[in-house]
Design a protein around this motif. Structure first.
Motif, PDB file in Angstrom:
ATOM      1  N   PHE A   8      51.465 -21.228 -33.352  1.00  0.00           N
ATOM      2  CA  PHE A   8      50.482 -20.499 -33.532  1.00  0.00           C
ATOM      3  C   PHE A   8      50.581 -19.401 -34.577  1.00  0.00           C
ATOM      4  CE2 PHE A   8      50.461 -21.717 -28.673  1.00  0.00           C
ATOM      5  CZ  PHE A   8      49.515 -22.588 -28.857  1.00  0.00           C
ATOM      6  N   LEU A  40      46.935 -24.172 -35.655  1.00  0.00           N
ATOM      7  CA  LEU A  40      45.728 -23.944 -34.892  1.00  0.00           C
ATOM      8  C   LEU A  40      45.148 -25.326 -34.758  1.00  0.00           C
ATOM      9  CD1 LEU A  40      44.355 -20.368 -35.432  1.00  0.00           C
ATOM     10  CD2 LEU A  40      46.239 -21.204 -33.950  1.00  0.00           C
ATOM     11  N   TYR A  90      46.171 -17.982 -29.694  1.00  0.00           N
ATOM     12  CA  TYR A  90      45.909 -18.327 -31.072  1.00  0.00           C
ATOM     13  C   TYR A  90      45.722 -17.173 -32.011  1.00  0.00           C
ATOM     14  CZ  TYR A  90      41.100 -16.324 -30.547  1.00  0.00           C
ATOM     15  OH  TYR A  90      40.244 -15.243 -30.402  1.00  0.00           O
TER      16      TYR A  90
END
Length: 579
Positions: free
Chosen positions: A38, A44, A107
């Motif tokens: 991440f 992502l 994220y």
């Protein structure tokens, strides 16, 4: 251990969606941890690639089979009222939700602001997509926007949230996605336009579901649908695919190998390059795989090509095929085999093959060249969200709200009719003279816009045929009794020789008793009472053993929650009628 679970999700996504060198040059999977992942835009993207597995693989027409819109040799459990309460499974699976929520909790470690915006929007889109599927199937469901620790008994035994609450959260996720997703056209990737199209669908579904069950507050969902649809209509690059060829454009939109990006907002990609294909050619052309056919009730619904109603003529159920399909809405001849039909890439005209269809009305939507006729060899991209649906959603939402105008119709449904050269839909004429044939199908439609709503439903059924909408439409309209109507096919006066393509030559011989001798190659010989059955009105009866079907209005709009889930969570309640 928890980290390794998500490494598995990462690996599945890598295998399924990331075939380029860009994704092969990565650190070893054994080194991937929550702390090291991440961090980059590519992380992502790679993680969210796994969410695309939620989309249907091949059976985009599943909802049509469930509702009898496609009649095969094996009727669905829904059509036979044969659903049972499963012990486990049954659609009550939450793995994707955990993956999505895990992503949304991690994220922001990425240092790329644009990537964070876009991919968080992708995740929120898929959470909305996930919950919309659960809402349609089960109604009230528990809403979770966080990952659940296995020791968190309170969360694991959470009761169901109301469908209104869940829909509000779905809309909230879609609004976030709309505000953050990239503003671009990509047929196989989630964008701002995908989120707008899904919002258009969700709002219409829930708004009409609640309206036809007299639930207060339904208007806000119809407004959400109309607003999202209008943005796509006024401020997006999408339009109705049309080259001006009214007799082929609708067919060509669906038999193109690659998604037509002018209209297809989101599609499922199929290609032989990596052996990702489906079976629609085999499904529609072979005599050994379901023999799917269009029901006569739907054939009757298609208007004449001058906009008049086929069912206004006397004895419309006793008209032979050649006359029946002549001078109709061109979408009929671009959806089933009619005189003049040729396969894509072929010049020879071919008649319907009664051995490959239960009703005589042989499907051609998505069908391509014969070289793809082997099982699981078809490569046409299949639609998930398209602009044509958005136009229908807009017209229906406005009509159900009572705020529609003729201008709204001209800006929406007229675009679909223009593609096939059909005359426009007049709001005044529709409401002053509602179609009795349509009114019999949908007896709950009433009010000042009754005639118009019936016509919009006709348009939707025809335009979106084989696109997985019919079951959902019947549920939201509370029209379950529709699927108990007699299932019928072509009209044949009795035994005899029949020309199905109008070339003056016999295509089919229907006989009783002993099979005719001296048979001619290329002619279909079909035994009445064995290969095919005719009812008392000489209509093909594709399912003579299932003419007394039922639909439980108190139970059958929703699916049962599996027994084991009720045992694991005592705060869950079973859906009505399934106790």
């Amino acid at each position: 251990m928890k980290h390794r679970i998500y490494i598995l999700t990462f690996l599945c996504s890598l295998i399924l969606f990331s075939c380029s060198d860009e994704y092969l040059n990565k650190e070893p999977l054994s080194d991937v941890t929550e702390e090291s992942f991440f961090q980059k835009s590519s992380d992502l993207e790679l993680y969210t690639n796994g969410f695309y597995r939620m989309f249907p693989e091949a059976s985009v027409y599943n909802g049509d089979e469930r509702a009898g819109e496609i009649i095969t040799t094996n009727l669905s459990e829904e059509m036979r009222s044969a659903r049972l309460i499963p012990t486990s499974g049954g659609g009550w699976n939450w793995d994707y939700l955990r993956d999505i929520n895990y992503f949304l909790e991690h994220y922001e470690k990425c240092d790329d602001e644009n990537a964070k915006k876009h991919y968080s929007g992708v995740a929120r889109f898929f959470r909305a997509y996930f919950y919309f599927d659960k809402l349609k199937r089960f109604g009230d469901v528990p809403w979770y926007d966080y990952t659940i620790d296995p020791t968190d008994t309170e969360s694991l035994q959470k009761p169901r949230d109301s469908r209104q609450f869940v829909t509000d959260k779905i809309i909230e996720d879609l609004d976030y996605a709309i505000a953050n997703l990239n503003d671009e056209t990509q047929a196989y990737r989630i964008t701002k336009y995908s989120a707008l199209a899904l919002k258009s669908r969700v709002g219409l579904y829930e708004g009409t579901y609640e309206k036809y069950r007299n639930i207060d507050g339904y208007e806000k969902f119809l407004l959400a649908s109309a607003d999202a649809s209008l943005i796509l209509m006024d401020d997006s690059p999408y339009t109705i695919y049309s080259t001006g060829d009214t007799m082929h454009d609708y067919m060509n939109l669906f038999n193109a190998h690659d998604a037509e990006t002018s209209e297809m907002i989101l599609s499922r990609q199929f290609t032989q390059t990596v052996a990702v294909d489906h079976n629609v050619n085999y499904y529609t052309t072979t005599s050994s795989y379901g023999r799917p056919g269009m029901p006569k009730e739907l054939v009757n619904s298609y208007l004449m090509n001058d906009g008049s109603r086929f069912t206004d003529q006397a004895n419309y159920n006793a008209i032979f095929f050649l006359e029946e399909v002549a001078n109709r809405d061109p979408r009929l001849s671009q959806t089933i085999r009619t005189p003049g039909y040729t396969r894509k890439g072929e010049a020879m005209e071919i008649a319907p093959n009664l051995g490959a269809t239960t009703t005589g009305y042989q499907l051609t939507k998505y069908v391509t060249e014969p070289i793809y006729d082997t099982n699981d060899e078809s490569i046409t991209d299949l639609p998930i969200l398209r602009f044509g649906e958005v136009l229908l959603n807009y017209a229906e939402a406005k009509a159900e709200l009572g705020t529609i105008s003729q201008t709204d119709l001209d800006n929406s449904i007229q675009q679909l009719r223009n593609r096939v050269g059909m005359p426009g839909l007049s709001m005044a004429e529709a409401n002053s003279n509602p179609d009795p044939f349509m009114a019999e199908q949908y007896p709950t439609v009433a009010g000042a816009n009754k005639g118009l709503i019936l016509e919009i439903r006709r348009e939707r059924r025809i335009e979106l045929y084989m696109e997985n909408h019919r079951w959902d439409d019947i549920v939201r309209w509370q029209s379950g009794q529709t699927i108990t109507n007699p299932l019928r096919g072509m009209y044949f006066p009795g035994p005899g020789n029949y020309d199905l393509d109008g070339d003056g030559n016999t295509d089919v011989v229907l006989f009783e008793g002993e099979e005719p001798g001296g048979q001619t190659e290329g002619i279909q010989y079909i035994e009445l009472g064995s290969d095919i059955f005719l009812d008392e009105n000489n209509l093909v009866d594709p399912q003579p053993d299932f003419n007394n079907r039922t639909f439980d209005e108190e139970r059958d709009y929703l699916y049962p929650i599996p027994r084991v889930e009720l045992q694991l969570n005592p705060n869950l309640t079973q859906n009505p009628g399934w106790e």
